[in-house]
Structures are given as C-alpha cells and as structure tokens.
Design an enzyme around this catalytic site. Structure first.
Site, PDB file in Angstrom:
ATOM      1  N   ASP A 124      -2.417  10.844 -13.273  1.00  0.00           N
ATOM      2  CA  ASP A 124      -3.482  11.835 -13.357  1.00  0.00           C
ATOM      3  C   ASP A 124      -4.125  11.991 -11.993  1.00  0.00           C
ATOM      4  O   ASP A 124      -4.086  11.106 -11.154  1.00  0.00           O
ATOM      5  CB  ASP A 124      -4.558  11.359 -14.346  1.00  0.00           C
ATOM      6  N   MET A 184     -18.220  13.308 -20.292  1.00  0.00           N
ATOM      7  CA  MET A 184     -18.498  14.735 -20.304  1.00  0.00           C
ATOM      8  C   MET A 184     -18.511  15.320 -18.914  1.00  0.00           C
ATOM      9  O   MET A 184     -18.504  14.620 -17.921  1.00  0.00           O
ATOM     10  CB  MET A 184     -19.851  14.997 -20.964  1.00  0.00           C
ATOM     11  N   LYS A 241      -5.153  16.691 -14.353  1.00  0.00           N
ATOM     12  CA  LYS A 241      -5.980  17.724 -14.963  1.00  0.00           C
ATOM     13  C   LYS A 241      -7.374  17.471 -14.448  1.00  0.00           C
ATOM     14  O   LYS A 241      -7.769  16.353 -14.227  1.00  0.00           O
ATOM     15  CB  LYS A 241      -6.003  17.587 -16.484  1.00  0.00           C
ATOM     16  N   THR A 286     -11.897   1.335 -19.758  1.00  0.00           N
ATOM     17  CA  THR A 286     -12.331   2.710 -19.955  1.00  0.00           C
ATOM     18  C   THR A 286     -13.694   2.941 -19.268  1.00  0.00           C
ATOM     19  O   THR A 286     -14.451   1.990 -19.030  1.00  0.00           O
ATOM     20  CB  THR A 286     -12.379   3.044 -21.463  1.00  0.00           C
TER      21      THR A 286
END
Lengths: 248, 248
Positions: free
Chosen positions: A35, A170, A57, A118
């Site tokens: 990524d 977010m 992305k 994470t």
C-alpha cells in the site's frame, strides 16, 4: 510450482513496530505488493533484490483497483514467486484482507497471514491513552468513517454510548459530521478526545479537546491525514501520560 | 540516577509476533516483570542476565496484587535499573497498563510504551477471520467478560446489534451467559462464531458454530483458556480461510 502469498501487516509506519514474522516474510519475498501508506523505513527492511510494486490507495481515491491487486497477486503467485502483500496497520482491521484471501482461496493459491499493529493500538501506545481502563471504559470499538457510505450505515445511537472508547479511522474531513452526529445521538459534548496525527512517527502530533470542539480544534491545528481519533473518557489521560514527541 | 520503565506488549504467545521495538527493550532490560501468560519463547529472547520476575495473574485469581506490581516497578526503577513491564497482548487493551503509567507518572519515573499484537488481532489472523469486512462488518468491538462485574455493566443491547464483529476476551466459563444474554437482547441465534483456543501457538484450535450452540460446542470440544471468541458474520469465513494448524 505455484508460489504463495503472505498477507502482512506493516503496522503504523515506524519500522520498529514490525513483528519478527513480518520481517522474516519481507526478507524472503520475491515480490512485495505494498500500500501507498507503508513507510519507506519498512520497505527498506525488505530483501534488496525483491521487486516492489506500489498498489496504494489514498483518501478514498483508488490508484489501483481491488481487481488489479487480485490479478497481480495471482500472476506473481502463479509464476512461482513468494509474494508479500504488505498493508498498513493490520490486514484484517479495515484492510480488505479478507477479500484478498477469498480470491486467493478461490484460485487455490496457498497463503499465510501475519498480523500487524493496527493504528488504534499504535496511536494509543504512542499518545499514552489506554484504550480500556477499569475506571473509564470496559470496551473499545474500532470504527471507520471514511466516506458517505460508512457514515450513513453506522449505528450512531450505539456509538454515542458512554463508558466505551471509540477509535475512529477516518479522514480529517469527516470530523465535523462525526461531532454533530455523536452529540445529536446523546454523547456528551464534554467527552474528551485525543486526535493523533502521524501516530508513532517522529512528527507525531496529538491534539486534545472535548467532543464539542473537535472540528474546531482540528482545524485550528491544521491536522492532516493520516489521523486517528480516540474518543472517550480515557482520552483525558493524554496530557498526563504523554511520553513521545511534543506534548499535546 | 533514576531508571526507567518500558511497558511492552508481548503479543499472544508466538515469539514471532513480538515487534522489533519489543525485542530491543527485552535486550536492554535489567529487570523484566512479566505476566504469567507471557510465553517461555518470548522470555527466551531477553538478555541472558536480566532478572525475570513473574507477577502473573490468571483467571481472576490474582497471584500478585496490582499494588505489589506498582511497588516492584518503583523499587527497581529507583534503583536505577532499566525495567521492562511485559504484558501479554497489548498493554492498553484490557491490560491495566494505564493504571501502571498513572502510578509511575505520580512518582516521576520516566516511561515508554511499546504496543503489542492483542489477542483479537492475532486470533483473527491465525484463524483466517477478518475482523472487519466490506460486506459483513463495518466495525469491531473488543469486549471483556471475565467476571460478574463486567457482565453486569455491559450494554447487552448494543452488543447484540448486527453487522459488527465482537471480539470477546473471556474465560470459557462465561460462554453460556454470553450466549443467553446476546440472544435475549436480539442477536440472531444463527450468528456464526469462531472460538480460538491458544491462538497463534502450535496447539491452536478453532471451534466454529453459531451463537445458539456456542456453549454446547465449546463444552463438546473441551475448549480451555486462553480462548478468544470472534462473533459475527465474518466468522462464517473461518472454514474457507483457515491456513494455520488443524482445520476447524
């Protein structure tokens, strides 16, 4: 002979947060599909002669479609290569890792999974905010609010409940909506937050406040992506337990 | 000079799931205060001449009180030692890490935090169950149900909602209560689960079923601790995405 795919979580950016298993997979890989958000420091730990392919992305604009990623995984594995599919954070927490494995399984490509740190867990550690706490939060919920779709299907009443920590993955542009919806559904405007930008990296910043001034505080400090929001009573500990980078 | 404390997450047991930062902290420690559940494989990576002190707790019976742990941390740090406080999983997810840091801050002991792979993330990876999935679960919630206290204060109605994954850190003796309460609050009895015993370790077992037969299936397979329960639509993927250990 057919190759294999190791789906690897790269953690939040600091190479020191790779696991030993992840390091081994990077050392053994012939090809690394990574990524965009996976940092240069992590990629520097890969085998020198491994082919590195960015399939990143960012912010909702997909530079590479999921179908293209699937096709690349299949092509390299069928060519007999040891493929590492390297994702930021953990591949099974908002990583679409499940979809990639379903595709590989359907095509009989052997795979393994290496979990990663994470963002919520990393940002908590590096900002000094415990995600759970005997006195303040008995559960923690990882939520994404990246686009209109996810906003509209979230159960805001459940998210607004007290005594749980929300760790929200977010875009910074979502903060005003988050603030409005949570307050509208009953979360107290005095609920503390810690907004962590570039968590675990040398330029980490932590902006603190209360739900009622979330969007305003983020704008005042020009917080950019990637950022993770920790909302809940535990966030009140951020000023006193800060130990990394600049004080909040 | 005063020493320091590094609060380190050891991950779920497999030494390969330690982070590089955790390994470095273990290599530099003079004293290691570790939980009972931290595996021998992890402790074997510590500096040979580091003093290792077990301050474990197990299944609710506290072998060492939190006050004793605080006193030990303070004593060794004040003696100028580099102390590692090593916890299973991640120190900020049901680890009481926050309380230990508040104590250290109150006594002006410098500290750092190294996050770890928490059981939910590890068990998901090693059982092939993604915690979130575009089609099935937009959020994941980490909950503990270890004792009557936590059961009685949980918001069962919120936990019973669909399209979220629950990762429940619990004692196996809690399963019947969990099953009854979730169904009573509206979670469908056909919701799939994957119950992961000894996640990430060579003797890992995964027992699958649906909420309506959770306690019965666990009893039939004599599932013991440590076990982590993944409940939600994503758990239906366990049989097809299994890659580690015995098939579920």
């Amino acid at each position: 002979a057919v190759g294999s795919v190791v789906l690897v979580g790269a953690g939040p950016g600091d190479p020191g947060l790779l696991t030993l298993r992840a390091l081994r997979a990077l050392n053994e890989a012939d090809v690394i599909l990574h990524d965009r958000l996976v940092g240069a420091g992590v990629l520097a730990l890969a085998r020198r002669d491994a082919e590195q392919i960015e399939v990143g992305k960012q912010g909702g604009r997909h530079h590479t479609t999921q179908e293209t990623i699937h096709a690349l995984l299949l092509e390299h594995a069928r060519a007999g290569r040891r493929v590492v599919r390297l994702k930021g954070g953990d591949p099974f927490v908002f990583g679409r890792g499940g979809e990639e494995l379903e595709f590989l399984r359907a095509h009989a490509i052997p795979f393994e999974v290496v979990p990663g740190i994470t963002a919520a867990v990393a940002c908590a550690a590096f900002s000094g905010v415990p995600l759970t706490h005997r006195d303040h939060a008995q559960s923690v919920r990882f939520v994404t609010a990246h686009c209109r779709d996810s906003r509209d299907t979230l159960d805001w009443a459940a998210l607004a409940q007290e005594r749980q920590t929300l760790a929200i993955y977010m875009g910074v542009s979502e903060l005003a909506t988050l603030q409005a919806r949570l307050i509208e559904h009953g979360r107290d405007a005095t609920t503390p937050f810690a907004l962590v930008e570039n968590g675990s990296l040398p330029d980490q910043r932590v902006v603190c406040g209360v739900l009622g001034n979330l969007a305003e505080r983020a704008a005042a400090h020009a917080v950019g992506s990637p950022a993770l929001l920790i909302l809940g009573e535990v966030a009140a500990l951020a000023p006193s337990l800060a130990w990394f980078g600049a004080a909040p």
